[in-house]
Design a protein around this motif. Structure first.
Motif, PDB file in Angstrom:
ATOM      1  N   ILE A 170      37.730 -41.020   4.774  1.00  0.00           N
ATOM      2  CA  ILE A 170      39.117 -40.922   4.318  1.00  0.00           C
ATOM      3  C   ILE A 170      39.850 -39.923   5.202  1.00  0.00           C
ATOM      4  N   VAL A 171      40.984 -40.333   5.743  1.00  0.00           N
ATOM      5  CA  VAL A 171      41.845 -39.422   6.499  1.00  0.00           C
ATOM      6  C   VAL A 171      43.183 -39.382   5.771  1.00  0.00           C
ATOM      7  N   VAL A 172      43.458 -38.284   5.088  1.00  0.00           N
ATOM      8  CA  VAL A 172      44.714 -38.144   4.346  1.00  0.00           C
ATOM      9  C   VAL A 172      45.833 -37.908   5.356  1.00  0.00           C
ATOM     10  N   GLY A 173      46.749 -38.871   5.466  1.00  0.00           N
ATOM     11  CA  GLY A 173      47.790 -38.832   6.490  1.00  0.00           C
ATOM     12  C   GLY A 173      49.089 -38.193   6.042  1.00  0.00           C
ATOM     13  N   GLY A 174      50.017 -38.103   6.991  1.00  0.00           N
ATOM     14  CA  GLY A 174      51.267 -37.387   6.780  1.00  0.00           C
ATOM     15  C   GLY A 174      52.121 -37.899   5.635  1.00  0.00           C
ATOM     16  N   TYR A 175      52.205 -39.209   5.454  1.00  0.00           N
ATOM     17  CA  TYR A 175      53.065 -39.764   4.400  1.00  0.00           C
ATOM     18  C   TYR A 175      52.614 -39.307   3.018  1.00  0.00           C
ATOM     19  N   GLN A 176      51.312 -39.183   2.838  1.00  0.00           N
ATOM     20  CA  GLN A 176      50.776 -38.750   1.540  1.00  0.00           C
ATOM     21  C   GLN A 176      50.965 -37.247   1.320  1.00  0.00           C
ATOM     22  N   LEU A 177      51.357 -36.517   2.365  1.00  0.00           N
ATOM     23  CA  LEU A 177      51.577 -35.071   2.256  1.00  0.00           C
ATOM     24  C   LEU A 177      53.043 -34.721   1.995  1.00  0.00           C
ATOM     25  N   VAL A 178      53.932 -35.693   2.144  1.00  0.00           N
ATOM     26  CA  VAL A 178      55.366 -35.439   1.977  1.00  0.00           C
ATOM     27  C   VAL A 178      55.661 -34.897   0.576  1.00  0.00           C
ATOM     28  N   ASP A 179      56.466 -33.843   0.530  1.00  0.00           N
ATOM     29  CA  ASP A 179      56.851 -33.190  -0.726  1.00  0.00           C
ATOM     30  C   ASP A 179      55.648 -32.704  -1.534  1.00  0.00           C
ATOM     31  N   ASN A 180      54.579 -32.366  -0.823  1.00  0.00           N
ATOM     32  CA  ASN A 180      53.414 -31.695  -1.401  1.00  0.00           C
ATOM     33  C   ASN A 180      53.277 -30.359  -0.689  1.00  0.00           C
ATOM     34  N   LEU A 181      53.130 -29.293  -1.439  1.00  0.00           N
ATOM     35  CA  LEU A 181      52.901 -27.980  -0.828  1.00  0.00           C
ATOM     36  C   LEU A 181      51.405 -27.795  -0.619  1.00  0.00           C
ATOM     37  N   LEU A 182      51.022 -27.465   0.618  1.00  0.00           N
ATOM     38  CA  LEU A 182      49.626 -27.189   0.937  1.00  0.00           C
ATOM     39  C   LEU A 182      49.521 -25.800   1.541  1.00  0.00           C
ATOM     40  N   VAL A 183      48.606 -24.999   1.028  1.00  0.00           N
ATOM     41  CA  VAL A 183      48.381 -23.653   1.540  1.00  0.00           C
ATOM     42  C   VAL A 183      46.941 -23.565   2.040  1.00  0.00           C
ATOM     43  N   PHE A 184      46.788 -23.308   3.326  1.00  0.00           N
ATOM     44  CA  PHE A 184      45.470 -23.218   3.953  1.00  0.00           C
ATOM     45  C   PHE A 184      45.100 -21.748   4.105  1.00  0.00           C
ATOM     46  N   ASP A 185      44.098 -21.320   3.363  1.00  0.00           N
ATOM     47  CA  ASP A 185      43.602 -19.948   3.454  1.00  0.00           C
ATOM     48  C   ASP A 185      42.328 -19.996   4.295  1.00  0.00           C
ATOM     49  N   LEU A 186      42.461 -19.652   5.568  1.00  0.00           N
ATOM     50  CA  LEU A 186      41.331 -19.785   6.484  1.00  0.00           C
ATOM     51  C   LEU A 186      40.303 -18.683   6.290  1.00  0.00           C
ATOM     52  N   ASP A 187      40.727 -17.551   5.758  1.00  0.00           N
ATOM     53  CA  ASP A 187      39.804 -16.440   5.554  1.00  0.00           C
ATOM     54  C   ASP A 187      38.813 -16.755   4.436  1.00  0.00           C
ATOM     55  N   SER A 188      39.303 -17.303   3.335  1.00  0.00           N
ATOM     56  CA  SER A 188      38.422 -17.650   2.212  1.00  0.00           C
ATOM     57  C   SER A 188      38.023 -19.120   2.234  1.00  0.00           C
ATOM     58  N   SER A 189      38.518 -19.868   3.234  1.00  0.00           N
ATOM     59  CA  SER A 189      38.227 -21.294   3.402  1.00  0.00           C
ATOM     60  C   SER A 189      38.559 -22.081   2.134  1.00  0.00           C
ATOM     61  N   LYS A 190      39.824 -21.941   1.692  1.00  0.00           N
ATOM     62  CA  LYS A 190      40.290 -22.650   0.506  1.00  0.00           C
ATOM     63  C   LYS A 190      41.626 -23.337   0.784  1.00  0.00           C
ATOM     64  N   LEU A 191      41.822 -24.449   0.100  1.00  0.00           N
ATOM     65  CA  LEU A 191      43.089 -25.170   0.157  1.00  0.00           C
ATOM     66  C   LEU A 191      43.728 -25.156  -1.220  1.00  0.00           C
ATOM     67  N   SER A 192      44.976 -24.710  -1.286  1.00  0.00           N
ATOM     68  CA  SER A 192      45.750 -24.802  -2.523  1.00  0.00           C
ATOM     69  C   SER A 192      46.781 -25.907  -2.332  1.00  0.00           C
ATOM     70  N   PHE A 193      46.958 -26.755  -3.337  1.00  0.00           N
ATOM     71  CA  PHE A 193      47.863 -27.898  -3.198  1.00  0.00           C
ATOM     72  C   PHE A 193      48.602 -28.131  -4.503  1.00  0.00           C
ATOM     73  N   SER A 194      49.787 -28.707  -4.385  1.00  0.00           N
ATOM     74  CA  SER A 194      50.657 -28.860  -5.552  1.00  0.00           C
ATOM     75  C   SER A 194      50.692 -30.267  -6.123  1.00  0.00           C
ATOM     76  N   SER A 195      50.207 -31.272  -5.380  1.00  0.00           N
ATOM     77  CA  SER A 195      50.553 -32.675  -5.652  1.00  0.00           C
ATOM     78  C   SER A 195      52.079 -32.772  -5.523  1.00  0.00           C
ATOM     79  N   SER A 196      52.699 -33.822  -6.013  1.00  0.00           N
ATOM     80  CA  SER A 196      54.115 -34.034  -5.740  1.00  0.00           C
ATOM     81  C   SER A 196      55.011 -32.972  -6.379  1.00  0.00           C
ATOM     82  N   LEU A 197      55.830 -32.328  -5.547  1.00  0.00           N
ATOM     83  CA  LEU A 197      56.788 -31.349  -6.055  1.00  0.00           C
ATOM     84  C   LEU A 197      57.912 -32.017  -6.840  1.00  0.00           C
ATOM     85  N   LEU A 198      58.069 -33.321  -6.640  1.00  0.00           N
ATOM     86  CA  LEU A 198      59.132 -34.051  -7.331  1.00  0.00           C
ATOM     87  C   LEU A 198      58.954 -33.997  -8.843  1.00  0.00           C
ATOM     88  N   LEU A 199      57.708 -33.835  -9.286  1.00  0.00           N
ATOM     89  CA  LEU A 199      57.432 -33.716 -10.717  1.00  0.00           C
ATOM     90  C   LEU A 199      58.091 -32.478 -11.311  1.00  0.00           C
TER      91      LEU A 199
END
Length: 285
Positions: free
Chosen positions: A248-277
């Motif tokens: 699975i390669v999650v592409g750009g269109y599926q990321l639109v209006d989703n907030l993603l925070v990449f924490d490289l130090d702790s190797s974690k991803l925080s994500f919002s799903s659709s902000l439109l909600l």
């Protein structure tokens, strides 16, 4: 903030031709920002220069208005943190770049998807496809280099079958396919909401049980007048841009209006799903 000594490179205007890193990008493109795990990626260079933890967020806009990339995120705003979930970023031990280097792990971002759901029903696929094997194949990665999410054929076929079944249950009228999409519908037969077309929801069930839900605004695209298509494509069985193949390669269109925070130090991803909600979008940072 002024930063000195950043490592960068230039590509000539002819770089928009076939096979170049700029292929397919708008002619107005000024450059490409590298956000990988590489020490040469801008977030890592800035973190090293300023002696702070490497952390950045991306938020891709749905309109022509600018979204944003915040390269130094110390915390997530309180109004956003209520609906942000966190999952580990995992390491693919095999290089996945165009030039494979033996013994060097991938610089791309992988997440541990345990299962895929369509309208709450788990997709029937081999669990091994969702894991990274000893050759680096399989698993799920996030890549804005792919305009739409690509699914390895063994995942794509049951995915399309189950989505179409659920869509027909909702009285969505299927129409002829529009390349590169297979599952297309008469948009006049689909209801709309704040999160786009009201279609079967898609969930990526991640490590720890958290779910990345994909709503209609990110799962459906208008392919032509009155025709909305499921915005996922068949990635085939062979690698395209590297020597290994993610399932699975999650592409750009599926990321639109989703907030993603990449924490490289702790190797974690925080994500919002659709902000439109939440009556928000990436067009307004």
């Amino acid at each position: 903030m002024k930063v000195h000594g950043l490592i960068s490179a230039c590509i000539e205007a002819e770089g928009f031709t076939s096979g170049s890193p700029l292929e397919g990008l708008p002619k107005s493109t000024k450059g490409i920002l590298g956000l990988s795990r590489s020490q040469l990626a801008l977030p890592n260079q800035l973190a090293l220069e300023n002696k702070i933890q490497p952390k950045f967020s991306i938020c891709l806009p749905s309109s022509n208005k600018l979204g944003y990339t915040n390269l130094m995120v110390e915390s997530i705003d309180g109004s956003v943190s209520k609906f942000v979930q966190t999952t580990p970023l995992i390491i693919n031990p095999v290089s996945t770049g165009a030039v494979s280097v033996k013994g060097v792990p991938s610089k791309e971002y992988f997440i541990d998807v345990k299962s895929v759901k369509i309208d709450g029903n788990v997709l029937n696929i081999k669990p091994s496809l969702l894991s990274i094997d000893n050759k680096g194949n399989g698993g799920t990665k996030i890549s804005t280099m792919s305009p739409f999410t690509e699914l390895q054929s063994s995942v794509y076929k049951p995915f399309i079958r189950d989505f179409v079944k659920k869509a027909l249950d909702r009285k969505m009228k299927r129409v002829a396919s529009v390349a590169p999409f297979d599952a297309c519908f008469d948009s006049k037969t689909i209801k709309k909401s704040v999160t786009g077309f009201v279609v079967p929801t898609i969930d990526l069930v991640l490590q720890g049980g958290v779910q990345w839900r994909i709503h209609g605004a990110n799962s459906m695209v208008m392919a032509k007048e009155n025709v909305a298509c499921l915005a996922f494509v068949d990635g085939g069985t062979e690698p395209r841009m590297s020597f290994v193949k993610a399932s699975i390669v999650v592409g750009g269109y599926q990321l639109v209006d989703n907030l993603l925070v990449f924490d490289l130090d702790s190797s974690k991803l925080s994500f919002s799903s659709s902000l439109l909600l939440h009556n928000a979008s990436c067009s307004h940072s």
